[in-house]
Design a protein around this motif. Structure first.
Motif, PDB file in Angstrom:
ATOM      1  N   ARG A  95       0.804  -1.223   0.000  1.00 34.07           N
ATOM      2  CA  ARG A  95       0.000   0.000   0.000  1.00 34.07           C
ATOM      3  C   ARG A  95       0.836   1.271   0.000  1.00 34.07           C
ATOM      4  NH1 ARG A  95      -3.084   3.107   4.691  1.00 34.07           N
ATOM      5  NH2 ARG A  95      -4.491   4.359   3.410  1.00 34.07           N
ATOM      6  N   VAL A  96       1.941   1.298   0.725  1.00 33.07           N
ATOM      7  CA  VAL A  96       2.717   2.529   0.935  1.00 33.07           C
ATOM      8  C   VAL A  96       4.014   2.500   0.140  1.00 33.07           C
ATOM      9  CG1 VAL A  96       3.892   3.979   2.638  1.00 33.07           C
ATOM     10  CG2 VAL A  96       1.735   2.837   3.236  1.00 33.07           C
ATOM     11  N   THR A  97       4.250   3.570  -0.620  1.00 30.60           N
ATOM     12  CA  THR A  97       5.490   3.738  -1.371  1.00 30.60           C
ATOM     13  C   THR A  97       6.127   5.062  -0.979  1.00 30.60           C
ATOM     14  OG1 THR A  97       4.644   2.494  -3.267  1.00 30.60           O
ATOM     15  CG2 THR A  97       6.523   3.946  -3.665  1.00 30.60           C
ATOM     16  N   CYS A  98       7.407   5.025  -0.699  1.00 28.23           N
ATOM     17  CA  CYS A  98       8.165   6.246  -0.401  1.00 28.23           C
ATOM     18  C   CYS A  98       9.199   6.435  -1.507  1.00 28.23           C
ATOM     19  CB  CYS A  98       8.875   6.135   0.949  1.00 28.23           C
ATOM     20  SG  CYS A  98       7.764   5.950   2.356  1.00 28.23           S
ATOM     21  N   LEU A  99       9.180   7.602  -2.156  1.00 29.18           N
ATOM     22  CA  LEU A  99      10.108   7.892  -3.237  1.00 29.18           C
ATOM     23  C   LEU A  99      11.323   8.668  -2.725  1.00 29.18           C
ATOM     24  CD1 LEU A  99       7.701   8.984  -6.128  1.00 29.18           C
ATOM     25  CD2 LEU A  99       8.590   6.702  -5.621  1.00 29.18           C
ATOM     26  N   MET A 100      12.389   8.587  -3.471  1.00 31.64           N
ATOM     27  CA  MET A 100      13.590   9.359  -3.183  1.00 31.64           C
ATOM     28  C   MET A 100      13.378  10.816  -3.599  1.00 31.64           C
ATOM     29  SD  MET A 100      16.950   9.006  -2.271  1.00 31.64           S
ATOM     30  CE  MET A 100      17.569   7.386  -2.769  1.00 31.64           C
ATOM     31  N   GLY A 101      13.835  11.750  -2.752  1.00 31.31           N
ATOM     32  CA  GLY A 101      13.835  13.160  -3.103  1.00 31.31           C
ATOM     33  C   GLY A 101      15.258  13.678  -3.189  1.00 31.31           C
ATOM     34  N   ASN A 102      15.438  14.878  -3.703  1.00 33.36           N
ATOM     35  CA  ASN A 102      16.796  15.407  -3.835  1.00 33.36           C
ATOM     36  C   ASN A 102      17.444  15.675  -2.475  1.00 33.36           C
ATOM     37  OD1 ASN A 102      14.869  17.743  -3.801  1.00 33.36           O
ATOM     38  ND2 ASN A 102      16.755  18.937  -3.824  1.00 33.36           N
ATOM     39  N   HIS A 103      16.648  15.884  -1.424  1.00 34.14           N
ATOM     40  CA  HIS A 103      17.246  16.083  -0.105  1.00 34.14           C
ATOM     41  C   HIS A 103      17.767  14.775   0.473  1.00 34.14           C
ATOM     42  CE1 HIS A 103      16.544  20.367   0.994  1.00 34.14           C
ATOM     43  NE2 HIS A 103      15.788  20.278  -0.098  1.00 34.14           N
ATOM     44  N   GLU A 104      17.115  13.667   0.149  1.00 36.15           N
ATOM     45  CA  GLU A 104      17.685  12.377   0.533  1.00 36.15           C
ATOM     46  C   GLU A 104      18.991  12.124  -0.219  1.00 36.15           C
ATOM     47  OE1 GLU A 104      14.203  12.879   2.137  1.00 36.15           O
ATOM     48  OE2 GLU A 104      14.013  12.391  -0.005  1.00 36.15           O
ATOM     49  N   VAL A 105      19.045  12.539  -1.488  1.00 38.76           N
ATOM     50  CA  VAL A 105      20.281  12.404  -2.263  1.00 38.76           C
ATOM     51  C   VAL A 105      21.417  13.188  -1.610  1.00 38.76           C
ATOM     52  CG1 VAL A 105      21.397  12.966  -4.459  1.00 38.76           C
ATOM     53  CG2 VAL A 105      19.117  11.947  -4.448  1.00 38.76           C
ATOM     54  N   MET A 106      21.131  14.430  -1.210  1.00 36.02           N
ATOM     55  CA  MET A 106      22.180  15.241  -0.582  1.00 36.02           C
ATOM     56  C   MET A 106      22.631  14.643   0.740  1.00 36.02           C
ATOM     57  SD  MET A 106      21.250  19.241  -1.416  1.00 36.02           S
ATOM     58  CE  MET A 106      19.540  19.206  -0.874  1.00 36.02           C
ATOM     59  N   MET A 107      21.711  14.038   1.472  1.00 33.54           N
ATOM     60  CA  MET A 107      22.064  13.381   2.727  1.00 33.54           C
ATOM     61  C   MET A 107      22.985  12.190   2.473  1.00 33.54           C
ATOM     62  SD  MET A 107      19.417  11.792   5.522  1.00 33.54           S
ATOM     63  CE  MET A 107      19.968  11.216   7.128  1.00 33.54           C
ATOM     64  N   ILE A 108      22.673  11.391   1.454  1.00 33.26           N
ATOM     65  CA  ILE A 108      23.518  10.252   1.107  1.00 33.26           C
ATOM     66  C   ILE A 108      24.900  10.732   0.664  1.00 33.26           C
ATOM     67  CG2 ILE A 108      23.817   8.387  -0.573  1.00 33.26           C
ATOM     68  CD1 ILE A 108      20.734   8.061  -0.486  1.00 33.26           C
ATOM     69  N   GLU A 109      24.939  11.800  -0.115  1.00 31.65           N
ATOM     70  CA  GLU A 109      26.225  12.349  -0.543  1.00 31.65           C
ATOM     71  C   GLU A 109      27.059  12.796   0.651  1.00 31.65           C
ATOM     72  OE1 GLU A 109      24.954  14.106  -4.962  1.00 31.65           O
ATOM     73  OE2 GLU A 109      25.011  15.432  -3.209  1.00 31.65           O
ATOM     74  N   PHE A 110      26.404  13.339   1.668  1.00 29.33           N
ATOM     75  CA  PHE A 110      27.113  13.733   2.881  1.00 29.33           C
ATOM     76  C   PHE A 110      27.706  12.517   3.590  1.00 29.33           C
ATOM     77  CE2 PHE A 110      26.980  14.478   7.519  1.00 29.33           C
ATOM     78  CZ  PHE A 110      27.896  15.524   7.607  1.00 29.33           C
ATOM     79  N   LEU A 111      26.971  11.406   3.588  1.00 36.57           N
ATOM     80  CA  LEU A 111      27.483  10.190   4.204  1.00 36.57           C
ATOM     81  C   LEU A 111      28.643   9.598   3.407  1.00 36.57           C
ATOM     82  CD1 LEU A 111      24.069   8.534   5.145  1.00 36.57           C
ATOM     83  CD2 LEU A 111      25.729   9.505   6.749  1.00 36.57           C
TER      84      LEU A 111
END
Length: 285
Positions: free
Chosen positions: A116-132
């Motif tokens: 039922r529930v889908t969560c998509l990637m956003g550009n802020h999640e991308v920036m967080m991953i890049e920080f990691l």
């Protein structure tokens, strides 16, 4: 004598009203009016080649950018139909105060309701991953776009917008340590699109000149200038967040859902039905 006119506009939706009231009570100088007309012509989207309605295979509710506003996300989720597919458009972190708890809550909702529930990637999640992954080179951009609030929500102290590379690396390591087991992997695995019928959901946008299956992930995550200017001509509707609007709208092959929850106190869902009906539901502070 110069005449002026006052215009009142109000948008109504089933079960609630989203007000968008603007007043114009002064004459517009001729030069200013000329510029206004020019930009209207430049930004006006073309009309779709057909008038097919937005028609997913089953009811779906698309929730705009949450940005750490957990209370609004929980309240809005409870308002949705129990039979609805639910798609969150991404940008769960940054700017709001409760990014950590928002990520955990969304992960738990998706795990409990995977069909039922889908969560998509956003550009802020991308920036967080890049920080990691590369804090020394990529960290500064994230911290200047809301990353400081996310770090604070995970209990990581001492971060500043401007830090030396060794400091950025140390803070990145602290964030990794502070994240619950499996959360980082869940974020990295988020998809960039979802579709049903002639409805596609992405975070930021899609190039109207390309088929949806030929789009780049970068466009889905960061958008396209042409997306905001032009309508698609293939009958596809694209629901998205990323670009903040005062009032949610369905227009010119686009359904816009990001009403700036972290500063407006309004989180919006677009509910799309197989019969072509689209309306908006909101949770407010």
């Amino acid at each position: 004598m110069i005449l002026t006119k006052t215009i009142r506009i109000q948008y109504k939706y089933p079960s609630f009203i989203v007000p968008s009231v603007r007043y114009f009570d002064r004459p517009i100088p001729k030069r200013e009016q000329t510029l206004l007309n020019f930009f209207k012509k430049k930004s006006a989207p073309s009309k779709p080649a057909d008038d097919r309605p937005c028609a997913p295979d089953s009811p779906v509710s698309i929730i705009g950018d949450v940005h750490g506003c957990l209370n609004l996300a929980q309240s809005l989720y409870e308002k949705l139909g129990a039979e609805d597919q639910v798609v969150f458009v991404g940008d769960f972190v940054d700017r709001g105060e409760n990014s950590a708890d928002t990520l955990i809550w969304l992960r738990d909702r998706q795990r409990a309701n995977p069909d039922r529930v889908t969560c998509l990637m956003g550009n802020h999640e991308v920036m967080m991953i890049e920080f990691l992954d590369d804090p020394a080179k990529r960290g500064a951009r994230w911290l200047s776009h809301g990353g400081l609030q996310t770090l604070a929500s995970f209990g990581v102290p001492g971060a500043r917008e401007i830090m030396q590379p060794d400091e950025l690396m140390a803070v990145s390591a602290q964030l990794k340590e502070a994240m619950p087991d499996g959360l980082e992997d869940w974020i990295r695995a988020l998809p960039t699109s979802w579709n049903s019928g002639n409805l596609w959901v992405v975070h930021a946008g899609a190039n109207p000149e390309l088929p949806m299956n030929s789009q780049s992930e970068k466009t889905f995550l960061w958008g396209s200038g042409a997306f905001l200017r032009e309508a698609r001509t293939d009958g596809i509707w694209v629901a998205h967040g990323h670009t903040v609007v005062d009032t949610p709208e369905q227009r010119a092959s686009k359904i816009s859902t990001d009403t700036g929850a972290y500063h407006s106190g309004r989180l919006t869902a677009a509910r799309c039905l197989p019969n072509g009906e689209v309306y908006f539901i909101q949770a407010t502070n």
